[in-house]
Design a protein around this motif. Structure first.
Motif, PDB file in Angstrom:
ATOM      1  N   VAL A  70       1.449  -0.643   2.053  1.00  0.00           N
ATOM      2  CA  VAL A  70       0.471  -0.496   0.978  1.00  0.00           C
ATOM      3  C   VAL A  70       1.107  -0.843  -0.362  1.00  0.00           C
ATOM      4  O   VAL A  70       0.554  -1.590  -1.170  1.00  0.00           O
ATOM      5  CB  VAL A  70      -0.103   0.929   0.940  1.00  0.00           C
ATOM      6  CG1 VAL A  70      -1.064   1.105  -0.240  1.00  0.00           C
ATOM      7  CG2 VAL A  70      -0.808   1.265   2.249  1.00  0.00           C
ATOM      8  N   SER A  71       2.288  -0.291  -0.602  1.00  0.00           N
ATOM      9  CA  SER A  71       3.002  -0.561  -1.851  1.00  0.00           C
ATOM     10  C   SER A  71       4.499  -0.431  -1.620  1.00  0.00           C
ATOM     11  O   SER A  71       4.944   0.345  -0.772  1.00  0.00           O
ATOM     12  CB  SER A  71       2.554   0.397  -2.960  1.00  0.00           C
ATOM     13  OG  SER A  71       2.856   1.742  -2.620  1.00  0.00           O
ATOM     14  N   PRO A 117      -3.055  -5.212   4.600  1.00  0.00           N
ATOM     15  CA  PRO A 117      -1.846  -4.791   3.884  1.00  0.00           C
ATOM     16  C   PRO A 117      -0.771  -5.851   4.041  1.00  0.00           C
ATOM     17  O   PRO A 117      -0.930  -6.824   4.782  1.00  0.00           O
ATOM     18  CB  PRO A 117      -1.465  -3.487   4.586  1.00  0.00           C
ATOM     19  CG  PRO A 117      -1.977  -3.667   5.979  1.00  0.00           C
ATOM     20  CD  PRO A 117      -3.248  -4.460   5.847  1.00  0.00           C
ATOM     21  N   GLN A 127      -1.838   6.679   5.692  1.00  0.00           N
ATOM     22  CA  GLN A 127      -0.720   6.341   4.827  1.00  0.00           C
ATOM     23  C   GLN A 127       0.488   7.249   5.072  1.00  0.00           C
ATOM     24  O   GLN A 127       0.341   8.447   5.293  1.00  0.00           O
ATOM     25  CB  GLN A 127      -1.129   6.434   3.350  1.00  0.00           C
ATOM     26  CG  GLN A 127      -2.106   5.362   2.924  1.00  0.00           C
ATOM     27  CD  GLN A 127      -2.317   5.339   1.423  1.00  0.00           C
ATOM     28  OE1 GLN A 127      -1.497   5.812   0.654  1.00  0.00           O
ATOM     29  NE2 GLN A 127      -3.438   4.770   1.002  1.00  0.00           N
ATOM     30  N   SER A 187      -4.464   1.149   2.766  1.00  0.00           N
ATOM     31  CA  SER A 187      -4.943   1.843   1.560  1.00  0.00           C
ATOM     32  C   SER A 187      -6.223   2.622   1.834  1.00  0.00           C
ATOM     33  O   SER A 187      -6.499   3.624   1.173  1.00  0.00           O
ATOM     34  CB  SER A 187      -5.168   0.840   0.424  1.00  0.00           C
ATOM     35  OG  SER A 187      -6.091  -0.162   0.810  1.00  0.00           O
TER      36      SER A 187
END
Length: 202
Positions: free
Chosen positions: A70-71, A108, A48, A144
């Motif tokens: 991921v976000s 992802p 990450q 993740s």
């Protein structure tokens, strides 16, 4: 110290049945180098990168392909091509693949699709801003969690790297038929990482 490795030192040592710490430095190097080999083969990373800012050139007005996400913290676009001045809300875009699944595997986000009133700025060829990166994404990139298959491939490849210290000339040993050479590509590693390699369109 392993940086962004896809298996731990303990996991590699267990696979090699090593109980002492004499070669820990070399083993850590093998884990990290194997992890980077897999990054290169797959053309993506599985660790990450948090709070990162990246920019992209849209495929068209409704789609932009991204690195693995991921976000998302924010998305901004440059409608005039001179600064990321337009902020998108969560209802303006759709993350794909849908449901975080691709080919039966957890995935992802790799694409963003415009679904609201906004579109991704795309300038015609010949325009001074043609091919300009007009989409800015802030968030956490990567995966993740490291997929099980990637961890297994890393262990096998790190084992191979470590064993190469015993075969510096590429000769793993000898049999009745002569020298046994080290194969250039491990078929098990190739099979394990195959579903995770980025597909390139010709």
């Amino acid at each position: 110290m392993i940086t962004n490795g896809y298996c731990t030192l303990a996991e590699l040592k267990a696979s090699l049945r090593i109980t002492d710490d004499i070669d820990d430095t070399l083993l850590e190097l093998c884990v990290e180098s194997a992890s980077r080999d897999i990054d290169g083969a797959c053309e993506r990373v599985f660790y990450q990168d948090a709070d990162a800012t990246r920019v992209y050139v849209p495929t068209d007005s409704f789609l932009v392909e991204t690195d693995d996400i991921v976000s998302i913290t924010s998305i901004k676009t440059a409608p005039e091509g001179n600064g990321f001045t337009q902020t998108w809300s969560a209802t303006d875009y759709q993350e794909e693949p849908l449901n975080g699944q691709a080919g039966g595997l957890v995935s992802p986000t790799t694409r963003l699709r415009a679904i609201g009133s906004l579109v991704f700025p795309v300038f015609e060829l010949g325009n001074a801003n043609a091919q300009e990166a007009t989409v800015q994404v802030v968030g956490t990139f990567g995966w993740s969690a490291v997929p099980t298959a990637i961890k297994q491939a890393t262990i096998i490849l790190a084992q191979r790297h470590f064993k190469r210290y015993d075969s510096p000339l590429g000769i793993a040993g000898f049999s009745d038929l002569g020298a046994v050479t080290v194969r250039s590509v491990d078929p098990d590693v190739r099979a394990l990482i195959a579903p995770f390699k980025k597909v390139r369109m010709a």
